[in-house]
Design a protein around this motif. Structure first.
Motif, PDB file in Angstrom:
ATOM      1  N   ARG A  51      32.846   9.669  22.814  1.00  0.00           N
ATOM      2  CA  ARG A  51      32.031   9.146  21.716  1.00  0.00           C
ATOM      3  C   ARG A  51      32.111   7.630  21.699  1.00  0.00           C
ATOM      4  NH1 ARG A  51      35.022   7.580  17.215  1.00  0.00           N
ATOM      5  NH2 ARG A  51      37.186   8.273  17.233  1.00  0.00           N
ATOM      6  N   ALA A  52      31.156   7.032  21.023  1.00  0.00           N
ATOM      7  CA  ALA A  52      31.108   5.575  20.910  1.00  0.00           C
ATOM      8  C   ALA A  52      31.132   5.172  19.449  1.00  0.00           C
ATOM      9  CB  ALA A  52      29.852   5.036  21.580  1.00  0.00           C
ATOM     10  N   GLY A  53      31.724   4.027  19.190  1.00  0.00           N
ATOM     11  CA  GLY A  53      31.805   3.528  17.826  1.00  0.00           C
ATOM     12  C   GLY A  53      33.073   3.993  17.145  1.00  0.00           C
ATOM     13  N   ASP A  54      33.228   3.571  15.901  1.00  0.00           N
ATOM     14  CA  ASP A  54      34.431   3.881  15.146  1.00  0.00           C
ATOM     15  C   ASP A  54      34.318   5.158  14.326  1.00  0.00           C
ATOM     16  OD1 ASP A  54      35.825   1.590  16.022  1.00  0.00           O
ATOM     17  OD2 ASP A  54      34.746   0.366  14.561  1.00  0.00           O
ATOM     18  N   GLU A  55      33.107   5.674  14.185  1.00  0.00           N
ATOM     19  CA  GLU A  55      32.905   6.831  13.331  1.00  0.00           C
ATOM     20  C   GLU A  55      32.826   8.118  14.141  1.00  0.00           C
ATOM     21  OE1 GLU A  55      29.657   6.319  10.631  1.00  0.00           O
ATOM     22  OE2 GLU A  55      30.179   4.225  10.292  1.00  0.00           O
ATOM     23  N   PHE A  56      33.394   9.178  13.572  1.00  0.00           N
ATOM     24  CA  PHE A  56      33.319  10.510  14.153  1.00  0.00           C
ATOM     25  C   PHE A  56      32.584  11.399  13.161  1.00  0.00           C
ATOM     26  CE2 PHE A  56      34.935  14.835  14.643  1.00  0.00           C
ATOM     27  CZ  PHE A  56      34.664  15.044  15.982  1.00  0.00           C
ATOM     28  N   SER A  57      31.778  12.294  13.682  1.00  0.00           N
ATOM     29  CA  SER A  57      31.000  13.175  12.808  1.00  0.00           C
ATOM     30  C   SER A  57      31.313  14.637  13.108  1.00  0.00           C
ATOM     31  CB  SER A  57      29.506  12.915  13.027  1.00  0.00           C
ATOM     32  OG  SER A  57      28.729  13.860  12.335  1.00  0.00           O
ATOM     33  N   GLN A  58      31.306  15.455  12.078  1.00  0.00           N
ATOM     34  CA  GLN A  58      31.463  16.896  12.225  1.00  0.00           C
ATOM     35  C   GLN A  58      30.111  17.575  12.469  1.00  0.00           C
ATOM     36  OE1 GLN A  58      34.302  18.484  12.462  1.00  0.00           O
ATOM     37  NE2 GLN A  58      35.592  16.742  11.981  1.00  0.00           N
ATOM     38  N   ASP A  59      29.052  16.805  12.490  1.00  0.00           N
ATOM     39  CA  ASP A  59      27.714  17.339  12.732  1.00  0.00           C
ATOM     40  C   ASP A  59      27.698  18.076  14.073  1.00  0.00           C
ATOM     41  OD1 ASP A  59      25.025  17.748  13.405  1.00  0.00           O
ATOM     42  OD2 ASP A  59      24.385  15.824  12.604  1.00  0.00           O
ATOM     43  N   PRO A  60      27.206  19.302  14.114  1.00  0.00           N
ATOM     44  CA  PRO A  60      27.200  20.057  15.366  1.00  0.00           C
ATOM     45  C   PRO A  60      26.352  19.415  16.467  1.00  0.00           C
ATOM     46  CG  PRO A  60      26.077  21.285  13.618  1.00  0.00           C
ATOM     47  CD  PRO A  60      26.680  20.066  12.992  1.00  0.00           C
ATOM     48  N   ASP A  61      25.470  18.485  16.103  1.00  0.00           N
ATOM     49  CA  ASP A  61      24.656  17.781  17.097  1.00  0.00           C
ATOM     50  C   ASP A  61      25.229  16.421  17.483  1.00  0.00           C
ATOM     51  OD1 ASP A  61      22.768  19.853  17.141  1.00  0.00           O
ATOM     52  OD2 ASP A  61      21.715  19.024  15.401  1.00  0.00           O
ATOM     53  N   PHE A  62      26.438  16.106  17.003  1.00  0.00           N
ATOM     54  CA  PHE A  62      27.053  14.807  17.314  1.00  0.00           C
ATOM     55  C   PHE A  62      27.276  14.642  18.815  1.00  0.00           C
ATOM     56  CE2 PHE A  62      30.797  11.961  17.697  1.00  0.00           C
ATOM     57  CZ  PHE A  62      30.266  10.834  17.092  1.00  0.00           C
ATOM     58  N   PHE A  63      27.786  15.693  19.459  1.00  0.00           N
ATOM     59  CA  PHE A  63      27.982  15.679  20.903  1.00  0.00           C
ATOM     60  C   PHE A  63      26.855  16.455  21.572  1.00  0.00           C
ATOM     61  CE2 PHE A  63      32.427  15.156  19.483  1.00  0.00           C
ATOM     62  CZ  PHE A  63      32.755  14.017  20.202  1.00  0.00           C
ATOM     63  N   VAL A  64      26.296  15.876  22.623  1.00  0.00           N
ATOM     64  CA  VAL A  64      25.289  16.573  23.418  1.00  0.00           C
ATOM     65  C   VAL A  64      25.896  16.854  24.785  1.00  0.00           C
ATOM     66  CG1 VAL A  64      23.335  15.566  22.186  1.00  0.00           C
ATOM     67  CG2 VAL A  64      24.226  14.414  24.212  1.00  0.00           C
ATOM     68  N   PRO A  65      25.476  17.936  25.440  1.00  0.00           N
ATOM     69  CA  PRO A  65      26.024  18.245  26.760  1.00  0.00           C
ATOM     70  C   PRO A  65      25.408  17.355  27.836  1.00  0.00           C
ATOM     71  CG  PRO A  65      24.426  19.922  26.115  1.00  0.00           C
ATOM     72  CD  PRO A  65      24.573  18.975  24.958  1.00  0.00           C
ATOM     73  N   LEU A  66      26.229  16.957  28.784  1.00  0.00           N
ATOM     74  CA  LEU A  66      25.770  16.128  29.899  1.00  0.00           C
ATOM     75  C   LEU A  66      26.573  16.508  31.133  1.00  0.00           C
ATOM     76  CD1 LEU A  66      24.029  13.570  30.735  1.00  0.00           C
ATOM     77  CD2 LEU A  66      26.130  12.266  30.358  1.00  0.00           C
ATOM     78  N   HIS A  67      25.883  16.757  32.247  1.00  0.00           N
ATOM     79  CA  HIS A  67      26.600  16.990  33.499  1.00  0.00           C
ATOM     80  C   HIS A  67      27.256  15.690  33.934  1.00  0.00           C
ATOM     81  CE1 HIS A  67      23.943  20.582  33.872  1.00  0.00           C
ATOM     82  NE2 HIS A  67      25.076  21.094  34.327  1.00  0.00           N
ATOM     83  N   ILE A  68      28.456  15.798  34.438  1.00  0.00           N
ATOM     84  CA  ILE A  68      29.212  14.608  34.854  1.00  0.00           C
ATOM     85  C   ILE A  68      28.438  13.790  35.888  1.00  0.00           C
ATOM     86  CG2 ILE A  68      31.295  13.860  36.082  1.00  0.00           C
ATOM     87  CD1 ILE A  68      32.804  16.051  34.525  1.00  0.00           C
ATOM     88  N   GLU A  69      27.660  14.447  36.725  1.00  0.00           N
ATOM     89  CA  GLU A  69      26.908  13.716  37.744  1.00  0.00           C
ATOM     90  C   GLU A  69      25.939  12.688  37.136  1.00  0.00           C
ATOM     91  OE1 GLU A  69      24.660  16.495  40.110  1.00  0.00           O
ATOM     92  OE2 GLU A  69      23.996  17.549  38.323  1.00  0.00           O
ATOM     93  N   HIS A  70      25.633  12.799  35.847  1.00  0.00           N
ATOM     94  CA  HIS A  70      24.706  11.865  35.188  1.00  0.00           C
ATOM     95  C   HIS A  70      25.411  10.836  34.295  1.00  0.00           C
ATOM     96  CE1 HIS A  70      21.398  14.247  36.679  1.00  0.00           C
ATOM     97  NE2 HIS A  70      21.933  15.332  36.130  1.00  0.00           N
ATOM     98  N   ILE A  71      26.720  10.822  34.285  1.00  0.00           N
ATOM     99  CA  ILE A  71      27.449   9.932  33.371  1.00  0.00           C
ATOM    100  C   ILE A  71      27.154   8.447  33.628  1.00  0.00           C
ATOM    101  CG2 ILE A  71      29.604   9.841  34.700  1.00  0.00           C
ATOM    102  CD1 ILE A  71      29.401  10.008  30.880  1.00  0.00           C
ATOM    103  N   ASP A  72      26.958   8.069  34.889  1.00  0.00           N
ATOM    104  CA  ASP A  72      26.690   6.654  35.188  1.00  0.00           C
ATOM    105  C   ASP A  72      25.364   6.180  34.600  1.00  0.00           C
ATOM    106  OD1 ASP A  72      29.090   6.212  36.499  1.00  0.00           O
ATOM    107  OD2 ASP A  72      28.270   6.744  38.465  1.00  0.00           O
ATOM    108  N   GLU A  73      24.441   7.108  34.338  1.00  0.00           N
ATOM    109  CA  GLU A  73      23.172   6.747  33.711  1.00  0.00           C
ATOM    110  C   GLU A  73      23.372   6.410  32.226  1.00  0.00           C
ATOM    111  OE1 GLU A  73      20.555  10.073  34.448  1.00  0.00           O
ATOM    112  OE2 GLU A  73      21.150  10.091  36.570  1.00  0.00           O
ATOM    113  N   TRP A  74      24.440   6.930  31.648  1.00  0.00           N
ATOM    114  CA  TRP A  74      24.738   6.681  30.235  1.00  0.00           C
ATOM    115  C   TRP A  74      25.657   5.485  30.056  1.00  0.00           C
ATOM    116  CZ3 TRP A  74      24.427  10.246  25.737  1.00  0.00           C
ATOM    117  CH2 TRP A  74      23.414  11.184  25.893  1.00  0.00           C
ATOM    118  N   VAL A  75      26.702   5.448  30.861  1.00  0.00           N
ATOM    119  CA  VAL A  75      27.685   4.364  30.757  1.00  0.00           C
ATOM    120  C   VAL A  75      28.351   4.181  32.126  1.00  0.00           C
ATOM    121  CG1 VAL A  75      29.495   5.889  29.873  1.00  0.00           C
ATOM    122  CG2 VAL A  75      29.643   3.457  29.446  1.00  0.00           C
ATOM    123  N   PRO A  76      28.181   3.007  32.714  1.00  0.00           N
ATOM    124  CA  PRO A  76      28.786   2.776  34.034  1.00  0.00           C
ATOM    125  C   PRO A  76      30.309   2.630  33.942  1.00  0.00           C
ATOM    126  CG  PRO A  76      27.617   0.819  33.285  1.00  0.00           C
ATOM    127  CD  PRO A  76      27.384   1.891  32.259  1.00  0.00           C
TER     128      PRO A  76
END
Length: 107
Positions: free
Chosen positions: A49-74
């Motif tokens: 997660r990014a930022g200082d806040e954490f949420s219990q919202d079920p949509d807070f985390f989205v699934p991502l295949h590791i092979e695409h992580i560099d597209e989100w954050v190098p």
């Protein structure tokens, strides 16, 4: 290698596995926090997660295949070989990694 630097056991996270990631990571928000639970059902066990806040919202985390992580954050892939129980916090030139056995006890 990060695991050697911090005396952590290497625990592979294959590119085909998924992780949970907050949308703010892709927006470039810092700091970035990661924690690894035990992998299950096609997941790596990673939650990032990014930022200082954490949420219990079920949509807070989205699934991502590791092979695409560099597209989100190098340069984050180097942390994904840390074993369950490890956490990291990064921001600009700051890096902190630690083992937190409590996150494994909570599951």
């Amino acid at each position: 290698m990060i695991c050697e630097k911090y005396g952590a056991k290497f625990f592979a996270a294959a590119d085909k596995l998924k992780l949970g990631i907050s949308k703010k990571v892709k927006e470039g928000v810092f700091p970035i926090n990661g924690l690894r639970l035990f992998p299950e059902e096609g997941t790596s066990g990673w939650f990032i997660r990014a930022g200082d806040e954490f949420s219990q919202d079920p949509d807070f985390f989205v699934p991502l295949h590791i092979e695409h992580i560099d597209e989100w954050v190098p340069n984050i892939k180097k942390y994904l070989g840390l074993a369950p129980g490890w956490r990291f916090l990064i921001a600009d030139d700051y890096e902190d990694l630690w083992f937190d056995k409590e996150i494994l006890n909570d599951i």
